[in-house]
Design a protein around this motif. Sequence first.
Motif, PDB file in Angstrom:
ATOM      1  N   GLY A   1      -8.148   6.006  -8.399  1.00  0.00           N
ATOM      2  CA  GLY A   1      -7.801   4.673  -8.898  1.00  0.00           C
ATOM      3  C   GLY A   1      -6.483   4.188  -8.345  1.00  0.00           C
ATOM      4  O   GLY A   1      -6.331   3.011  -7.981  1.00  0.00           O
ATOM      5  N   GLY A   2      -5.503   5.076  -8.247  1.00  0.00           N
ATOM      6  CA  GLY A   2      -4.209   4.696  -7.689  1.00  0.00           C
ATOM      7  C   GLY A   2      -4.306   4.304  -6.230  1.00  0.00           C
ATOM      8  O   GLY A   2      -3.636   3.376  -5.775  1.00  0.00           O
ATOM      9  N   ILE A   3      -5.166   5.013  -5.483  1.00  0.00           N
ATOM     10  CA  ILE A   3      -5.300   4.721  -4.049  1.00  0.00           C
ATOM     11  C   ILE A   3      -5.956   3.359  -3.838  1.00  0.00           C
ATOM     12  O   ILE A   3      -5.501   2.545  -3.018  1.00  0.00           O
ATOM     13  CB  ILE A   3      -6.107   5.835  -3.355  1.00  0.00           C
ATOM     14  CG1 ILE A   3      -5.287   7.140  -3.343  1.00  0.00           C
ATOM     15  CG2 ILE A   3      -6.466   5.422  -1.924  1.00  0.00           C
ATOM     16  CD1 ILE A   3      -6.047   8.324  -2.809  1.00  0.00           C
ATOM     17  N   TRP A   4      -7.066   3.084  -4.566  1.00  0.00           N
ATOM     18  CA  TRP A   4      -7.713   1.781  -4.329  1.00  0.00           C
ATOM     19  C   TRP A   4      -6.828   0.628  -4.789  1.00  0.00           C
ATOM     20  O   TRP A   4      -6.852  -0.461  -4.203  1.00  0.00           O
ATOM     21  CB  TRP A   4      -9.094   1.725  -4.964  1.00  0.00           C
ATOM     22  CG  TRP A   4      -9.176   1.472  -6.435  1.00  0.00           C
ATOM     23  CD1 TRP A   4      -9.397   2.380  -7.402  1.00  0.00           C
ATOM     24  CD2 TRP A   4      -9.053   0.205  -7.103  1.00  0.00           C
ATOM     25  NE1 TRP A   4      -9.404   1.782  -8.644  1.00  0.00           N
ATOM     26  CE2 TRP A   4      -9.210   0.442  -8.491  1.00  0.00           C
ATOM     27  CE3 TRP A   4      -8.818  -1.101  -6.677  1.00  0.00           C
ATOM     28  CZ2 TRP A   4      -9.133  -0.570  -9.442  1.00  0.00           C
ATOM     29  CZ3 TRP A   4      -8.750  -2.112  -7.627  1.00  0.00           C
ATOM     30  CH2 TRP A   4      -8.899  -1.847  -8.992  1.00  0.00           C
ATOM     31  N   GLN A   5      -6.054   0.856  -5.820  1.00  0.00           N
ATOM     32  CA  GLN A   5      -5.118  -0.180  -6.246  1.00  0.00           C
ATOM     33  C   GLN A   5      -4.069  -0.434  -5.162  1.00  0.00           C
ATOM     34  O   GLN A   5      -3.688  -1.578  -4.910  1.00  0.00           O
ATOM     35  CB  GLN A   5      -4.449   0.249  -7.558  1.00  0.00           C
ATOM     36  CG  GLN A   5      -5.369   0.212  -8.763  1.00  0.00           C
ATOM     37  CD  GLN A   5      -4.742   0.817  -9.998  1.00  0.00           C
ATOM     38  OE1 GLN A   5      -3.575   1.218  -9.972  1.00  0.00           O
ATOM     39  NE2 GLN A   5      -5.498   0.894 -11.082  1.00  0.00           N
TER      40      GLN A   5
ATOM     41  N   THR B   1       0.826  -1.213   0.000  1.00  0.00           N
ATOM     42  CA  THR B   1       0.000   0.000   0.000  1.00  0.00           C
ATOM     43  C   THR B   1       0.858   1.259   0.000  1.00  0.00           C
ATOM     44  O   THR B   1       0.583   2.213  -0.736  1.00  0.00           O
ATOM     45  CB  THR B   1      -0.925  -0.006   1.225  1.00  0.00           C
ATOM     46  OG1 THR B   1      -1.833  -1.098   1.113  1.00  0.00           O
ATOM     47  CG2 THR B   1      -1.717   1.287   1.319  1.00  0.00           C
ATOM     48  N   VAL B   2       1.897   1.269   0.829  1.00  0.00           N
ATOM     49  CA  VAL B   2       2.784   2.430   0.892  1.00  0.00           C
ATOM     50  C   VAL B   2       3.466   2.663  -0.454  1.00  0.00           C
ATOM     51  O   VAL B   2       3.534   3.802  -0.947  1.00  0.00           O
ATOM     52  CB  VAL B   2       3.840   2.243   2.007  1.00  0.00           C
ATOM     53  CG1 VAL B   2       4.899   3.335   1.941  1.00  0.00           C
ATOM     54  CG2 VAL B   2       3.171   2.254   3.371  1.00  0.00           C
ATOM     55  N   LEU B   3       3.943   1.576  -1.077  1.00  0.00           N
ATOM     56  CA  LEU B   3       4.582   1.711  -2.386  1.00  0.00           C
ATOM     57  C   LEU B   3       3.585   2.226  -3.431  1.00  0.00           C
ATOM     58  O   LEU B   3       3.925   3.060  -4.272  1.00  0.00           O
ATOM     59  CB  LEU B   3       5.158   0.360  -2.831  1.00  0.00           C
ATOM     60  CG  LEU B   3       6.328  -0.188  -1.999  1.00  0.00           C
ATOM     61  CD1 LEU B   3       6.733  -1.578  -2.477  1.00  0.00           C
ATOM     62  CD2 LEU B   3       7.525   0.763  -2.063  1.00  0.00           C
ATOM     63  N   GLY B   4       2.342   1.727  -3.371  1.00  0.00           N
ATOM     64  CA  GLY B   4       1.316   2.186  -4.302  1.00  0.00           C
ATOM     65  C   GLY B   4       0.982   3.650  -4.098  1.00  0.00           C
ATOM     66  O   GLY B   4       0.780   4.401  -5.075  1.00  0.00           O
ATOM     67  N   MET B   5       0.916   4.069  -2.836  1.00  0.00           N
ATOM     68  CA  MET B   5       0.626   5.477  -2.550  1.00  0.00           C
ATOM     69  C   MET B   5       1.759   6.371  -3.039  1.00  0.00           C
ATOM     70  O   MET B   5       1.516   7.480  -3.545  1.00  0.00           O
ATOM     71  CB  MET B   5       0.416   5.654  -1.051  1.00  0.00           C
ATOM     72  CG  MET B   5      -0.831   4.969  -0.507  1.00  0.00           C
ATOM     73  SD  MET B   5      -2.368   5.647  -1.164  1.00  0.00           S
ATOM     74  CE  MET B   5      -2.416   7.225  -0.334  1.00  0.00           C
TER      75      MET B   5
ATOM     76  N   ASN C   1       3.662   5.809  -5.601  1.00  0.00           N
ATOM     77  CA  ASN C   1       3.484   5.919  -7.056  1.00  0.00           C
ATOM     78  C   ASN C   1       2.350   6.879  -7.415  1.00  0.00           C
ATOM     79  O   ASN C   1       2.452   7.662  -8.371  1.00  0.00           O
ATOM     80  CB  ASN C   1       3.205   4.542  -7.664  1.00  0.00           C
ATOM     81  CG  ASN C   1       4.423   3.632  -7.612  1.00  0.00           C
ATOM     82  OD1 ASN C   1       5.557   4.111  -7.626  1.00  0.00           O
ATOM     83  ND2 ASN C   1       4.194   2.339  -7.566  1.00  0.00           N
ATOM     84  N   ALA C   2       1.262   6.813  -6.625  1.00  0.00           N
ATOM     85  CA  ALA C   2       0.124   7.688  -6.906  1.00  0.00           C
ATOM     86  C   ALA C   2       0.503   9.157  -6.727  1.00  0.00           C
ATOM     87  O   ALA C   2       0.150  10.015  -7.548  1.00  0.00           O
ATOM     88  CB  ALA C   2      -1.043   7.319  -5.995  1.00  0.00           C
ATOM     89  N   PHE C   3       1.216   9.472  -5.662  1.00  0.00           N
ATOM     90  CA  PHE C   3       1.594  10.863  -5.413  1.00  0.00           C
ATOM     91  C   PHE C   3       2.671  11.337  -6.383  1.00  0.00           C
ATOM     92  O   PHE C   3       2.738  12.530  -6.710  1.00  0.00           O
ATOM     93  CB  PHE C   3       2.058  11.028  -3.969  1.00  0.00           C
ATOM     94  CG  PHE C   3       0.924  11.053  -2.985  1.00  0.00           C
ATOM     95  CD1 PHE C   3      -0.025  12.065  -3.012  1.00  0.00           C
ATOM     96  CD2 PHE C   3       0.789  10.045  -2.039  1.00  0.00           C
ATOM     97  CE1 PHE C   3      -1.081  12.086  -2.111  1.00  0.00           C
ATOM     98  CE2 PHE C   3      -0.255  10.058  -1.135  1.00  0.00           C
ATOM     99  CZ  PHE C   3      -1.201  11.086  -1.173  1.00  0.00           C
ATOM    100  N   GLN C   4       3.500  10.410  -6.829  1.00  0.00           N
ATOM    101  CA  GLN C   4       4.466  10.776  -7.875  1.00  0.00           C
ATOM    102  C   GLN C   4       3.733  11.152  -9.161  1.00  0.00           C
ATOM    103  O   GLN C   4       4.112  12.102  -9.857  1.00  0.00           O
ATOM    104  CB  GLN C   4       5.431   9.618  -8.137  1.00  0.00           C
ATOM    105  CG  GLN C   4       6.526   9.495  -7.088  1.00  0.00           C
ATOM    106  CD  GLN C   4       7.435   8.313  -7.359  1.00  0.00           C
ATOM    107  OE1 GLN C   4       7.060   7.358  -8.035  1.00  0.00           O
ATOM    108  NE2 GLN C   4       8.653   8.376  -6.816  1.00  0.00           N
TER     109      GLN C   4
END
Length: 210
Positions: free
Chosen positions: A156-160, A131-135, A137-140
């Motif tokens: 979409g990035g957050i739910w992924q 989740t942290v890695l996905g977040m 990427n989303a903020f990037q």
Amino acid sequence: MFQSLIRFLAVGGPVVWLLLVISVIAIAIVIYKMWQLVQARPDDNVHLQQAMKAWVEHDHSTAISKLSKQAFAHDIVKFTMENLSENQHDEAIIKEEIERISITKLSELRSLLPALEVIGTLSPLLGLLGTVLGMINAFQAMEVAGNQVDPSVLAGGIWQALLTTALGLAIAIPVLAAFNWMDRKIQRSAMLINDTVTQIFTAYHLRKKT
């Protein structure tokens, strides 16, 4: 369905793959340990009570015949009764051998349980890592987009990213439940053995005094 699974794995990234591998290992361990416990019957108390009743009544042959060497506790109790009935060994030696056999058998029953505990503990942490890695990427992606951020893309990035946490918890909850159930069952078996063996020696000493 297969395409949905591939998409899910692609969305979750390497952490999801790792969690799926861990889940397969956990399922295999749980199935094996359940089969082992069914075979060992560690808390079969009915026949033990019948054997103890015959032992207290000094009917040693009947007491021993009530026990099966396939059952976990029965094997140790039968060994105790047979050696005390023969009067060929010192009691201290018999007790040491009982302790050795009990430790060995309990270790066999507890084998792979630590692995289940580790899986149950690490799965949520791995999910949180995903989740942290996905977040990140989303903020990037938000940073790159600048003022033209699309809220739907961010959502979409957050739910992924949250998928890995959900998967980690979905693995950890049943794994820890199975671990605690099996561990408690083995603990009850150890207490049953200790109580039964103590009763055998007590009845044996009372008979010697009469």
